[in-house]
Design a protein around this motif. Structure first.
Motif, PDB file in Angstrom:
ATOM      1  N   SER A 220     130.513  24.985  50.041  1.00 51.68           N
ATOM      2  CA  SER A 220     129.266  24.292  49.686  1.00 51.68           C
ATOM      3  C   SER A 220     128.776  24.694  48.296  1.00 51.68           C
ATOM      4  CB  SER A 220     128.196  24.584  50.733  1.00 51.68           C
ATOM      5  OG  SER A 220     127.850  25.960  50.713  1.00 51.68           O
ATOM      6  N   LEU A 221     128.981  25.969  47.924  1.00 55.95           N
ATOM      7  CA  LEU A 221     128.572  26.407  46.582  1.00 55.95           C
ATOM      8  C   LEU A 221     129.426  25.768  45.496  1.00 55.95           C
ATOM      9  CD1 LEU A 221     127.871  30.201  47.185  1.00 55.95           C
ATOM     10  CD2 LEU A 221     126.205  28.381  46.789  1.00 55.95           C
TER      11      LEU A 221
ATOM     12  N   THR B 288     127.734  22.583  44.413  1.00 58.17           N
ATOM     13  CA  THR B 288     126.327  22.677  44.004  1.00 58.17           C
ATOM     14  C   THR B 288     126.218  22.658  42.486  1.00 58.17           C
ATOM     15  OG1 THR B 288     125.810  24.015  45.960  1.00 58.17           O
ATOM     16  CG2 THR B 288     124.231  24.061  44.134  1.00 58.17           C
ATOM     17  N   PRO B 289     125.539  21.672  41.904  1.00 53.28           N
ATOM     18  CA  PRO B 289     125.398  21.646  40.437  1.00 53.28           C
ATOM     19  C   PRO B 289     124.558  22.825  39.948  1.00 53.28           C
ATOM     20  CG  PRO B 289     124.869  19.513  41.412  1.00 53.28           C
ATOM     21  CD  PRO B 289     124.935  20.498  42.540  1.00 53.28           C
TER      22      PRO B 289
ATOM     23  N   ILE C 277     120.645  22.450  38.721  1.00 55.39           N
ATOM     24  CA  ILE C 277     119.443  22.336  39.548  1.00 55.39           C
ATOM     25  C   ILE C 277     118.828  23.710  39.837  1.00 55.39           C
ATOM     26  CG2 ILE C 277     120.329  20.255  40.649  1.00 55.39           C
ATOM     27  CD1 ILE C 277     120.956  21.915  43.097  1.00 55.39           C
ATOM     28  N   THR C 278     119.548  24.768  39.502  1.00 54.80           N
ATOM     29  CA  THR C 278     119.021  26.113  39.771  1.00 54.80           C
ATOM     30  C   THR C 278     118.422  26.758  38.522  1.00 54.80           C
ATOM     31  OG1 THR C 278     121.143  27.181  39.282  1.00 54.80           O
ATOM     32  CG2 THR C 278     120.791  26.414  41.533  1.00 54.80           C
TER      33      THR C 278
ATOM     34  N   PHE D  72     127.965  31.717  39.779  1.00 48.66           N
ATOM     35  CA  PHE D  72     128.378  30.333  39.954  1.00 48.66           C
ATOM     36  C   PHE D  72     129.869  30.118  39.722  1.00 48.66           C
ATOM     37  CE2 PHE D  72     123.877  29.516  39.719  1.00 48.66           C
ATOM     38  CZ  PHE D  72     123.732  28.496  40.643  1.00 48.66           C
TER      39      PHE D  72
END
Length: 301
Positions: free
Chosen positions: A136-137, A140-141, A144-145, A172
């Motif tokens: 899932s990570l 993840t863009p 957005i964090t 990341f």
């Protein structure tokens, strides 16, 4: 009989019937492959050559003629590099970029290898859930964090520091690194680990003596990719290192110079080539490991 086997059999039959035609077909195919490879090499090499030649020309020559004219009327100078290194503070920018990229690369490679080995060769509760979390990570863009993490960094004092960028870039990239190395480690024969276990080797000893030596190509590939991503990153240092007293990383410095070229185009060209030279040397010197690691992980995963 499968389609692939039928095709191979048909080619063998045709080759026996017409050996001259088969040789001509293979010669034509090899020739086309070489042409495509040469086109890729020229497409990759010419812009770098143009950048190098332009950075070694005078301001007037760069402004009035194309870079290829340097081979017709050669007139080279290192004045642009003297301006970049002495006047523009490029040395400080290169140092900051190295201070970001080198630890990030080491941490990412080490943590990814440990995580991949644990998820592949060790049994513990929650391993499947952890694997799903890593997947899932991967999707993840990171953009957005940026704002939430910037607020957290401001609260804990990591904003404007190099370790803050280490944490962000390593966090990341580790999921991708685990995904890449895990496929490689899972392809190592179980008999090696079973034999080592029978001889009394602990999981840590098997990790040091079996997993790491056999995974060196894919670890080198991950290290190269992480270094290039960290070195060429503009957005993260621009946001998390803003307001710091440290010299800007080379990407941020180049972005500022491109908008304010009062120092001249020659200085910008010289700085750009210096920023390209470091990753270029790394890729060329380790290209053998890069190709072996990426292809090995892709095929064996």
């Amino acid at each position: 009989m499968s389609f692939r086997t039928s095709t191979a059999t048909a080619e063998m039959v045709n080759a026996r019937k017409n050996p001259e035609g088969a040789r001509h077909f293979h010669w034509t195919w090899n020739w086309l492959i070489h042409v495509v490879v040469v086109v890729f090499i020229v497409s990759w090499f010419v812009p770098i050559l143009a950048l190098l030649v332009s950075s070694l020309r005078t301001q007037d020559d760069t402004a009035t003629s194309g870079w290829w004219m340097a081979f017709i009327e050669p007139l080279f100078t290192i004045y642009n590099y003297e301006l970049a290194l002495d006047g523009a503070g490029v040395v400080g920018s290169l140092t900051t970029s190295l201070a970001i990229a080198v630890p990030t690369t080491i941490l990412t490679t080490v943590l990814s290898t440990i995580g991949a080995y644990a998820l592949t060769r060790m049994s513990f509760r929650g391993r499947a859930a952890l694997s799903l979390l890593l997947v899932s990570l991967l999707v993840t863009p990171p953009q957005i964090t940026l704002v939430p993490l910037l607020k957290v960094y401001n609260e804990i004092g990591l904003s404007g520091t190099v370790p803050g960028i280490w944490v962000y870039q390593v966090g990341f990239t580790v999921p991708f690194g685990i995904f890449l190395i895990r496929g490689f480690i899972s392809s190592i024969p179980n008999e090696l680990f079973e034999s080592a276990s029978v001889d009394g080797a602990s999981p840590l000893r098997m990790f040091r003596s079996i997993a790491i030596p056999l995974s060196m190509p894919v670890m080198a590939s991950l290290a190269i990719m992480q270094f290039l991503w960290s070195w060429n990153d503009l957005l993260v240092p621009l946001i998390f290192l803003g307001g710091s007293q440290l010299p800007n990383p080379i990407t941020v410095e180049l972005a500022g110079m491109a908008q304010q070229i009062s120092q001249g185009q020659g200085t910008l060209l010289a700085t750009t080539f210096l920023s390209v030279a470091v990753p270029l040397i790394l890729v060329i010197s380790l290209q053998r490991y890069f190709v072996r690691g990426v292809l090995g992980g892709a095929v064996k995963g």
